[in-house]
Motif scaffolding. Sequence first.
Motif, PDB file in Angstrom:
ATOM      1  N   CYS A  55      35.239  35.289  39.270  1.00  0.00           N
ATOM      2  CA  CYS A  55      34.826  36.654  38.951  1.00  0.00           C
ATOM      3  C   CYS A  55      33.315  36.759  39.104  1.00  0.00           C
ATOM      4  N   THR A  56      32.874  37.959  39.287  1.00  0.00           N
ATOM      5  CA  THR A  56      31.428  38.169  39.382  1.00  0.00           C
ATOM      6  C   THR A  56      30.892  38.524  38.007  1.00  0.00           C
ATOM      7  N   SER A  57      29.590  38.639  37.937  1.00  0.00           N
ATOM      8  CA  SER A  57      29.030  38.955  36.621  1.00  0.00           C
ATOM      9  C   SER A  57      29.454  40.337  36.144  1.00  0.00           C
ATOM     10  N   ASN A  58      29.932  41.174  37.039  1.00  0.00           N
ATOM     11  CA  ASN A  58      30.415  42.474  36.605  1.00  0.00           C
ATOM     12  C   ASN A  58      31.852  42.443  36.124  1.00  0.00           C
ATOM     13  N   THR A  59      32.545  41.389  36.437  1.00  0.00           N
ATOM     14  CA  THR A  59      33.933  41.326  36.006  1.00  0.00           C
ATOM     15  C   THR A  59      34.201  40.168  35.053  1.00  0.00           C
ATOM     16  N   CYS A  60      33.249  39.235  34.967  1.00  0.00           N
ATOM     17  CA  CYS A  60      33.447  38.166  33.988  1.00  0.00           C
ATOM     18  C   CYS A  60      33.149  38.717  32.610  1.00  0.00           C
ATOM     19  N   GLU A  61      33.983  38.366  31.623  1.00  0.00           N
ATOM     20  CA  GLU A  61      33.768  38.853  30.271  1.00  0.00           C
ATOM     21  C   GLU A  61      33.328  37.704  29.371  1.00  0.00           C
ATOM     22  N   LEU A  90      30.590  42.377  28.886  1.00  0.00           N
ATOM     23  CA  LEU A  90      30.581  41.841  30.242  1.00  0.00           C
ATOM     24  C   LEU A  90      29.402  40.905  30.399  1.00  0.00           C
ATOM     25  N   SER A 127      27.391  40.861  32.732  1.00  0.00           N
ATOM     26  CA  SER A 127      26.220  41.588  33.232  1.00  0.00           C
ATOM     27  C   SER A 127      25.480  42.301  32.108  1.00  0.00           C
ATOM     28  N   ASP A 182      37.889  35.183  32.602  1.00  0.00           N
ATOM     29  CA  ASP A 182      38.193  35.939  33.815  1.00  0.00           C
ATOM     30  C   ASP A 182      38.992  37.176  33.407  1.00  0.00           C
ATOM     31  N   SER A 183      38.482  38.329  33.726  1.00  0.00           N
ATOM     32  CA  SER A 183      39.142  39.530  33.244  1.00  0.00           C
ATOM     33  C   SER A 183      40.475  39.776  33.935  1.00  0.00           C
ATOM     34  N   VAL A 184      40.662  39.159  35.109  1.00  0.00           N
ATOM     35  CA  VAL A 184      41.914  39.376  35.849  1.00  0.00           C
ATOM     36  C   VAL A 184      43.015  38.478  35.295  1.00  0.00           C
TER      37      VAL A 184
END
Lengths: 252, 297
Positions: free
Chosen positions: B59-65, B113, B115, B159-161
């Motif tokens: 995940c990217t920093s915008n999607t990693c929680e 998040l 980010s 990982d938010s997914v």
Amino acid sequence: MASRGGLTWLMIIVILCNAFAAAAGLALFALAIWVAVDGYKLYPISGVSGKDDIFAGAWIAIFTGFAYFCTCIFGIYAARKQRRSLMLAYLIIMFIIFIFECASCITAATNRDYLVGNSNVVKKQMLQYYAEDSTKGREITKTWNKVMQDVECCGTDSPLDWVEYNSTFRQLYGTTYPWPLNCCKRLSSFEVADSQGCIIGQTSTMFTRGCFTHIESVLSRYTWAVSWYGFSVQMFVFFMLLIAMVYFTQLG
Amino acid sequence: MEVYLVLCFICMLPIPAKSITTVDCKPAINESLAAKITINTVILQQPRCCFDNLTNLPCTSNTCEIWLVPAVDTGLSTFDANKASSAILSLSPYPTAFTGSSPANYFLTKVGLQSDFPCVSPSPGGYFRVGADGACSTTNCNGFLPQGSSPSFKYLLVDSVNKTVLAETKWSDSIALYTLKDPGTLGDGFAGRSGAMVIITTLLSVAAAVLLLFLIVVLALCCCGGKSKGSGSVVGSVMGSFRIPRYDTHHLKDPAPYDNPAYEKERKYTTQDTLPKTKATSAVNPVTQDTIKLQKI
């Protein structure tokens, strides 16, 4: 018989001492009125605990101060008249007033030690009565709210008093607010400046020092006014009465 | 058949589990806030610069929680055993985390998040308050910690997914929450005597006693002691208000100066016997006393 010159000098000394003691008595009267009026509005802290003899001592000092003033003027008259009966009456009345003033000084000093010797009495009172819905509770709540806002302080020793100890406030309002909102800085419109910051304890949004130093200094100020100034008047009156007794023995 | 066997063989190969990276970060209390520890909340510093050096993240920093795990006692080991599970986020819901006969003693709550917490903070004073939601009832709410317990904390990168844990920090030190003390334990008895009170009391008591003593002594001396003493120092006590040491009594036939006995001791004047005998002293003739003759001296 003592030489007439010596007696006249003694009479002048007695008259001068009496004049000074009359002035000192009047000053004691005025100072005790200042204490009894309680400009800092801290009477409930001593009244609720039942030990309000700082103010009782002030009331006694009002009466003894004025009595000293009147009796010393009578003493000037009695010394001038050089009559034994008048001087005897003067000595006995002064002694009675002396005893009352001793009681005032001692009781004011003792009660001050009980109330503000350490912060436990004030802290316990705050935890128990703040926000309580009783007569005592309302008085204490009003007093503490005023102190917290005027002096910019929170809690007795620090705001952590509210966090560490169980209190009526905690039981009534739960744990949402760690301390009363009066601990928070307010805008000139009297709204809380930053209530979220106050809840988490940001030092820029709330008062972080304890109120005990202020309360202790005010009650001490009252006590020293009544008991130390009363003590100094008593010491002066003591020596003046010794001289007056000597004068009494020298009279015809 | 062979294909089936090969497929089975491939299936039996152990699938490498994705290991959770432990970063060198330790959650700490935000010391600058006054309410950093209460009976059921703790205020932590934000997880900045903790997970920024990781690579190969799905995940990217915008999607990693970033999530937080508060855990008490056995909860630390229980979480560590379960952290690889894919259902870790809901394995121990908050309402039952600390209750029941064998509670899990941990729960997970979302912080934000990745980010939201860049390494260089744009504004100072960041904090995260654990327990901000109060007595809540959803699975991952930020509810109160158990009163008086000593929780430890750990930040997780999720990982938010997949809802799986990608990385974690170390466990923080256990932070002891306050237990509410009873104000009755504050001893409000003897607070000690101040020096001022001792001085005032002793000196005034002594002064009052001394005054009383002297008053009694003076009264005893002057009012009661006066009658028993001689009258030597008192003028005219024998003859009332007469203060004349010697006077002529004109009504007597033989006039002779009368010596007042009150002045026995103080006689500094001459008596009848010691007066010089001149004609002037015998001017009055007892025979013709009613007629006065002037004589030449």
